[in-house]
Design a protein around this motif. Structure first.
Motif, short mmCIF file in Angstrom:
data_model
loop_
_atom_site.label_atom_id
_atom_site.label_comp_id
_atom_site.label_asym_id
_atom_site.label_seq_id
_atom_site.Cartn_x
_atom_site.Cartn_y
_atom_site.Cartn_z
N GLY A 46 95.90 38.27 -33.25
CA GLY A 46 96.03 38.80 -31.90
C GLY A 46 95.44 40.18 -31.71
N ASP A 47 95.08 40.86 -32.79
CA ASP A 47 94.44 42.17 -32.66
C ASP A 47 93.11 42.01 -31.93
OD1 ASP A 47 96.45 43.46 -33.98
OD2 ASP A 47 95.35 43.76 -35.86
N GLU A 48 92.81 42.97 -31.06
CA GLU A 48 91.59 42.91 -30.27
C GLU A 48 90.47 43.69 -30.95
OE1 GLU A 48 93.73 42.43 -25.89
OE2 GLU A 48 92.77 44.33 -26.44
N ILE A 49 89.27 43.11 -30.91
CA ILE A 49 88.10 43.71 -31.51
C ILE A 49 87.06 43.90 -30.41
CG2 ILE A 49 86.29 43.43 -33.25
CD1 ILE A 49 88.36 41.64 -34.77
N ILE A 50 86.79 45.15 -30.07
CA ILE A 50 85.88 45.47 -28.97
C ILE A 50 84.44 45.39 -29.46
CG2 ILE A 50 85.19 47.27 -27.32
CD1 ILE A 50 88.08 48.32 -27.49
N ILE A 51 83.64 44.61 -28.72
CA ILE A 51 82.25 44.38 -29.11
C ILE A 51 81.36 44.61 -27.90
CG2 ILE A 51 80.62 42.75 -30.10
CD1 ILE A 51 83.05 41.18 -31.20
N PRO A 52 80.53 45.66 -27.91
CA PRO A 52 79.58 45.84 -26.80
C PRO A 52 78.64 44.65 -26.71
CG PRO A 52 79.72 47.82 -28.17
CD PRO A 52 80.43 46.73 -28.91
N ALA A 53 78.37 44.21 -25.49
CA ALA A 53 77.45 43.09 -25.29
C ALA A 53 76.20 43.58 -24.57
CB ALA A 53 78.12 41.99 -24.46
N PRO A 54 75.00 43.19 -25.07
CA PRO A 54 74.78 42.20 -26.11
C PRO A 54 75.04 42.75 -27.51
CG PRO A 54 72.69 43.10 -25.43
CD PRO A 54 73.72 43.70 -24.51
N SER A 55 75.36 41.84 -28.41
CA SER A 55 75.64 42.23 -29.79
C SER A 55 75.14 41.14 -30.73
CB SER A 55 77.14 42.43 -29.98
OG SER A 55 77.82 41.18 -29.80
N TRP A 56 75.07 41.51 -32.00
CA TRP A 56 74.66 40.55 -33.03
C TRP A 56 75.52 39.30 -32.95
CZ3 TRP A 56 76.88 40.36 -38.44
CH2 TRP A 56 76.15 39.48 -39.26
N ALA A 69 85.18 37.79 -35.95
CA ALA A 69 86.46 38.26 -35.41
C ALA A 69 87.42 37.10 -35.23
CB ALA A 69 86.23 38.99 -34.09
N LYS A 70 86.94 35.98 -34.70
CA LYS A 70 87.80 34.81 -34.50
C LYS A 70 88.28 34.25 -35.84
CE LYS A 70 85.52 33.23 -30.24
NZ LYS A 70 84.69 32.13 -29.66
N LEU A 71 87.39 34.22 -36.82
CA LEU A 71 87.73 33.63 -38.11
C LEU A 71 88.86 34.37 -38.81
CD1 LEU A 71 84.23 32.62 -39.53
CD2 LEU A 71 86.14 31.08 -39.01
N VAL A 72 89.00 35.66 -38.54
CA VAL A 72 90.05 36.44 -39.20
C VAL A 72 91.30 36.56 -38.33
CG1 VAL A 72 88.35 37.73 -40.52
CG2 VAL A 72 89.23 38.70 -38.39
N GLY A 73 91.32 35.81 -37.21
CA GLY A 73 92.50 35.83 -36.36
C GLY A 73 92.48 36.87 -35.26
N GLY A 74 91.36 37.57 -35.12
CA GLY A 74 91.25 38.58 -34.08
C GLY A 74 90.80 37.99 -32.76
N VAL A 75 90.85 38.82 -31.73
CA VAL A 75 90.42 38.41 -30.40
C VAL A 75 89.22 39.26 -30.00
CG1 VAL A 75 91.07 38.21 -27.97
CG2 VAL A 75 92.79 37.79 -29.76
N VAL A 132 86.66 41.10 -27.78
CA VAL A 132 86.65 41.57 -26.40
C VAL A 132 85.25 42.09 -26.11
CG1 VAL A 132 87.60 43.21 -24.74
CG2 VAL A 132 89.10 42.16 -26.47
N ALA A 133 84.48 41.32 -25.35
CA ALA A 133 83.11 41.72 -25.04
C ALA A 133 83.11 42.71 -23.88
CB ALA A 133 82.28 40.49 -24.67
N VAL A 134 82.36 43.78 -24.05
CA VAL A 134 82.20 44.78 -22.99
C VAL A 134 80.72 44.82 -22.63
CG1 VAL A 134 82.50 47.19 -22.33
CG2 VAL A 134 84.12 46.12 -23.91
N TRP A 156 89.76 47.39 -33.48
CA TRP A 156 88.45 47.80 -33.96
C TRP A 156 87.46 47.89 -32.80
CZ3 TRP A 156 87.10 49.46 -38.69
CH2 TRP A 156 87.94 49.16 -39.77
N LEU A 157 86.54 48.83 -32.94
CA LEU A 157 85.31 48.85 -32.16
C LEU A 157 84.17 48.57 -33.13
CD1 LEU A 157 83.34 49.52 -29.81
CD2 LEU A 157 83.53 51.93 -30.51
#
Length: 400
Positions: free
Chosen positions: A115-125, A132-138, A140-142, A167-168
């Motif tokens: 459930g931890d959120e991982i902020i990812i600027p979009a576009p991104s790799w 992020a999904k594989l480790v149970g994170g969520v 969050v595309a910005v 994480w960012l």
């Protein structure tokens, strides 16, 4: 029978890997295809690096190593950070992994709770969100804005942060955009992060040596030293040193987190290749002058391709400041129809059309989280880039 888990079913195969594999299959079938999909240097690994690998094999360095990497390589990494970035680290803060991608997964697996959120600027790799999904994170595309160079700005970051933000993920120079964050921009982001003590930063700096127009590269931690205990600096030998197949990435992180990463790696991957580690020492400690020469070569290719793109009605691109990609806006050709009667409604349609009509392999912008764009790699010969751009121009010209 469904052999895969719901989690695996929820993620996508890497779009760039899939596109590159498609190109290999077409070539094997005798099709004159040009692939602009791979994120891989077209330069050879330097001879002195190969010589170091041979010497390591001859001297018997062919056994398991410490899961964190050999002491010799970690010391070379410490010297690299001091020399190139003005950053000081200790041995227990350095981790070596079989490629930077594996270390991203290791970092997140060691630190993310469900459930931890991982902020990812979009576009991104393409791999950030799915790791992020594989480790149970969520994830969050910005979305970033073209007027800001497709980079994350402080206000957008502030708006994305919640109590669950963990994480960012920041990438400079960036894939797929080639955007490079200035020191002032990183300082501004650092000020936002400082106000949110639960948030950590993974700074992916794998394209550090590939910057253009004398743009200075600034490591995130150089700009935000007050966040030292909340930053993981990620790098590797693949891109700058043309060592993709050697599979050596490395990170600098707080010692407690590095210890947790070593626990994860010890159960998941073990140690990195001993011979590759010896080669990486030679790369990091050896002659560095050719890095700027190769970056200059990529810059010339960038300029040439941008001239081609500017001459194609309906396509535009923000000049990248680094890496070896160009992220091309194709909004101007959406809604147009191919000779076969197919209307291009998305960047995926554009990529498929260029593949079928021009035999040019590109990667859809949707895979990177921002449309309507497609990404091309300029890590190909000038002749191939010229021919690919000629084919793209001809295909666009036939649209109605």
């Amino acid at each position: 029978m469904n052999y895969t888990s719901e989690l695996v079913d929820s993620i996508e195969a890497s779009a760039s890997v899939t596109a590159s594999q498609k190109a290999r299959e077409m070539k094997a079938a005798g099709i004159d295809v040009i692939s602009l999909a791979a994120g891989e240097p077209d330069f050879p690994t330097p001879p002195h690096v190969i010589a170091a690998a041979k010497a390591a094999m001859d001297s018997g360095q062919t056994t398991y190593t410490d899961v964190r990497g050999t002491v010799a390589l970690r010391e070379a990494i410490i010297r690299k950070f001091a020399r190139d970035n003005g950053l000081q680290f200790s041995l227990d803060e350095i981790m070596v992994g079989p490629g930077a991608k594996s270390l991203i997964a290791t970092v997140l697996m060691a630190s993310v709770n469900p459930g931890d959120e991982i902020i990812i600027p979009a576009p991104s790799w393409v791999s950030y969100a799915d790791i992020a999904k594989l480790v149970g994170g969520v994830p969050v595309a910005v979305e970033t804005r073209a007027e800001y160079g497709l980079k994350l700005d402080a206000a957008s970051l502030e708006a994305a942060i919640t109590a669950k933000s963990r994480w960012l993920l920041l990438n400079s120079p960036g894939n797929p955009t080639g955007s490079v964050y200035s020191k002032e921009e990183l300082v501004a982001l650092g000020q936002v992060i400082a106000r949110h003590p639960q948030l950590m930063v993974l700074s992916d700096e794998i394209y550090e040596y590939l910057v253009f127009d004398q743009t200075p590269f600034v490591s995130f931690l150089e700009a935000a030293p007050q966040l030292r205990d909340r930053v993981v600096t990620l790098n590797g030998a693949s891109k700058g040193y043309a060592m993709t197949g050697w599979r050596i990435g490395y990170s600098a992180a707080p010692a407690a987190l590095t210890k947790g990463m070593a626990k994860v790696a010890g159960q998941m991957v073990g140690s990195s290749c001993s011979v590759s580690q010896a080669a990486a020492i030679a790369a990091l400690d050896g002659e560095q002058g050719y890095l700027a020469e190769r970056a200059s070569d990529y810059q010339q290719r960038r300029d040439r391709v941008l001239e081609h793109i500017a001459s194609i009605p309906g396509l535009t691109a923000i000049p990248p400041q680094g890496a070896f990609y160009i992220y091309i806006n194709c909004a101007g050709i959406l809604g147009r129809t191919t000779a076969a009667g197919v209307t291009l409604a998305s960047d995926s349609d554009v990529v498929n059309y260029l593949l079928e009509d021009a035999a040019v392999v590109t990667v859809t912008g949707a895979a990177y989280g921002l449309s309507p764009y497609f990404r091309i790699s300029i890590a190909s010969s000038t002749a191939q880039l010229d021919e690919a751009c000629r084919r793209i121009a001809m295909s666009v010209e036939t649209l109605r």
